[in-house]
Design a protein around this motif. Structure first.
Motif, PDB file in Angstrom:
ATOM      1  N   MET A 106      15.002  50.972   7.840  1.00 19.70           N
ATOM      2  CA  MET A 106      16.264  51.766   7.398  1.00 19.70           C
ATOM      3  C   MET A 106      16.727  51.004   6.163  1.00 19.70           C
ATOM      4  O   MET A 106      17.427  51.545   5.362  1.00 19.70           O
ATOM      5  CB  MET A 106      17.364  51.168   8.445  1.00 19.70           C
ATOM      6  CG  MET A 106      17.166  52.118   9.874  1.00 19.70           C
ATOM      7  SD  MET A 106      18.160  51.831  11.400  1.00 19.70           S
ATOM      8  CE  MET A 106      19.392  52.946  10.678  1.00 19.70           C
TER       9      MET A 106
ATOM     10  N   ILE B  90      23.843  49.196   7.824  1.00 17.11           N
ATOM     11  CA  ILE B  90      22.907  49.593   8.706  1.00 17.11           C
ATOM     12  C   ILE B  90      23.651  49.391  10.120  1.00 17.11           C
ATOM     13  O   ILE B  90      23.617  50.013  11.012  1.00 17.11           O
ATOM     14  CB  ILE B  90      21.631  49.170   8.797  1.00 17.11           C
ATOM     15  CG1 ILE B  90      20.916  49.712   7.563  1.00 17.11           C
ATOM     16  CG2 ILE B  90      20.735  49.256   9.834  1.00 17.11           C
ATOM     17  CD1 ILE B  90      19.711  48.915   6.730  1.00 17.11           C
TER      18      ILE B  90
ATOM     19  N   TYR C  70      18.276  46.061  14.973  1.00 15.92           N
ATOM     20  CA  TYR C  70      18.019  45.963  13.718  1.00 15.92           C
ATOM     21  C   TYR C  70      16.661  44.945  13.656  1.00 15.92           C
ATOM     22  O   TYR C  70      15.883  45.349  12.708  1.00 15.92           O
ATOM     23  CB  TYR C  70      19.108  45.006  13.197  1.00 15.92           C
ATOM     24  CG  TYR C  70      19.030  45.068  11.812  1.00 15.92           C
ATOM     25  CD1 TYR C  70      19.654  45.962  10.793  1.00 15.92           C
ATOM     26  CD2 TYR C  70      18.521  43.746  11.159  1.00 15.92           C
ATOM     27  CE1 TYR C  70      19.419  45.736   9.463  1.00 15.92           C
ATOM     28  CE2 TYR C  70      18.270  43.533   9.498  1.00 15.92           C
ATOM     29  CZ  TYR C  70      18.890  44.470   8.915  1.00 15.92           C
ATOM     30  OH  TYR C  70      18.725  44.597   7.299  1.00 15.92           O
TER      31      TYR C  70
ATOM     32  N   LEU D 292      22.707  57.043   7.340  1.00 18.34           N
ATOM     33  CA  LEU D 292      22.895  56.131   6.331  1.00 18.34           C
ATOM     34  C   LEU D 292      23.519  56.613   5.208  1.00 18.34           C
ATOM     35  O   LEU D 292      24.289  56.001   4.308  1.00 18.34           O
ATOM     36  CB  LEU D 292      21.398  55.601   6.214  1.00 18.34           C
ATOM     37  CG  LEU D 292      20.924  54.456   7.187  1.00 18.34           C
ATOM     38  CD1 LEU D 292      19.491  53.819   6.737  1.00 18.34           C
ATOM     39  CD2 LEU D 292      21.961  53.408   7.470  1.00 18.34           C
TER      40      LEU D 292
END
Ligand SMILES: Nc1ncnc2c1ncn2[C@@H]1O[C@H](COP(=O)(O)OP(=O)(O)OP(=O)(O)O)[C@@H](O)[C@H]1O
Length: 320
Positions: free
Chosen positions: A111, A130, A146, A168
């Motif tokens: 990400m 994120i 994450y 995002l």
């Protein structure tokens, strides 16, 4: 409602040694307004994914597009698809979250890569951004997600992470290609609810690709039914599903298991989609259609408005 996406008479031809080999999209026209969810539905091979890829400027090699795609008021240049447009205006969620992520990098690293490429955020800022979106999609422990590798998450969690990744760059339009097909029924339902909640919250438009009319009924404001590379019927979901006007839409609805009498054989549309659409010069559904008359084998009908916002591509629409 202003139009976020306009696809106007889009054709895609595949070339082989410079010569047309097939034309799987034969003049697709559709629109999506701000905050609107459009379901694109049809059986396998009808051109759903190619339509989504064309909107994203991601058509495969050998594909030659023609027609117009206007995204947020900007006419797209087929000869120079812009990576900046993808991500900033339009973002994609794939069918199978298990294969959409790279197995050797953590979710966070993948990400970060997206956000740094499009936004140029520093590592710490990117991480905060994120984590915010991982929380927005309802993942209970964003920090753990994450740091996780894809194989450490369930299918439902991965699909939520995929949706977070698509969000995002705060796109105006999301293209979702069968995002619930690989999930079990309960998780699929949760993902549909999530998409609706995020749409209400952020106001993005959605192009939702599916073969499942039940999902369209649950989620979509409008739908476009594709057959052999063309929209054969489009309109408000409730209107089209309650009063379908194209024989193909009627066939799709009659084939739903929920409409069958228990114990009787499943009703199916006879015949098959024409293999190569280059040669099609009349109605591509005529050979499978119980209402076909001689003229159907001569005229290739275009989508015409039958009532406000309800279009049908059938010369017999309104009389059958
Ligand atoms: N790379 C390619 N080269 C040649 N033809 C292709 C290519 N990709 C797609 N096609 C043709 O385009 C047609 C439409 O493909 P598309 O993937 O859009 O179908 P779909 O409606 O999304 O089907 P499914 O529900 O199975 O995903 C296919 O039947 C195929 O003939």
């Amino acid at each position: 409602m202003s139009e976020l996406l306009v696809v106007d008479d889009l054709t895609v031809t595949f070339l082989e040694r410079g010569k047309p080999k097939n034309r799987p999209l034969r003049g697709i026209s559709l629109t999506i307004g701000e905050g609107e969810i459009l379901g694109v539905v049809g059986e396998t091979g009808c051109g759903k994914t190619l339509t989504g890829l064309a909107v994203l400027g991601l058509l495969p090699q050998g594909a030659q597009p023609n027609g117009r795609i206007v995204l947020d008021g900007v006419e797209q240049d087929f000869t120079k698809p812009s990576a900046d447009t993808r991500g900033r205006i339009v973002s994609l969620v794939f069918q199978n979250p298990g294969t959409a992520f790279n197995p050797v990098f953590t979710i966070g690293a993948q990400m970060r890569d997206v956000i740094r490429r499009h936004r140029g955020l520093r590592r710490g800022e990117a991480r905060e951004h994120i984590l915010h979106y991982l929380a927005e999609v309802g993942l209970p422990d964003p920090d753990r997600v994450y740091r996780s590798f894809p194989h450490e998450l369930s299918g439902g969690m991965l699909q939520r992470a995929m949706i977070a990744m698509a969000l995002l760059c705060e796109p105006r339009l999301l293209v979702l290609d069968e995002p619930t097909t690989a999930l079990d029924v309960t998780i699929a339902k949760q993902i549909l609810q999530l998409i609706r909640r995020l749409r209400d919250q952020f106001g993005f438009g959605v192009l939702f690709i599916t073969h499942n009319l039940g999902v369209v009924n649950e989620l979509c404001d409008r739908l476009a039914v594709l057959y052999a590379g063309r929209v054969v019927e489009s309109g408000p979901t409730a209107e089209v599903l309650q009063d379908p006007q194209h024989p193909y839409t009627r066939g799709l609805l009659n084939a739903l298991p929920s409409r069958q009498t228990p114990g009787s054989p499943l009703e199916a549309i006879p015949g098959a989609v024409p293999g190569n659409l280059l040669a099609v010069t009349a109605c591509a559904f005529a050979d499978r259609c119980r209402y076909a008359i001689a003229a159907c084998r001569e005229i290739d009908p275009l989508l015409e408005e039958l009532s406000a916002g309800h279009g049908v591509a059938c010369i017999r629409a309104g009389e059958i």
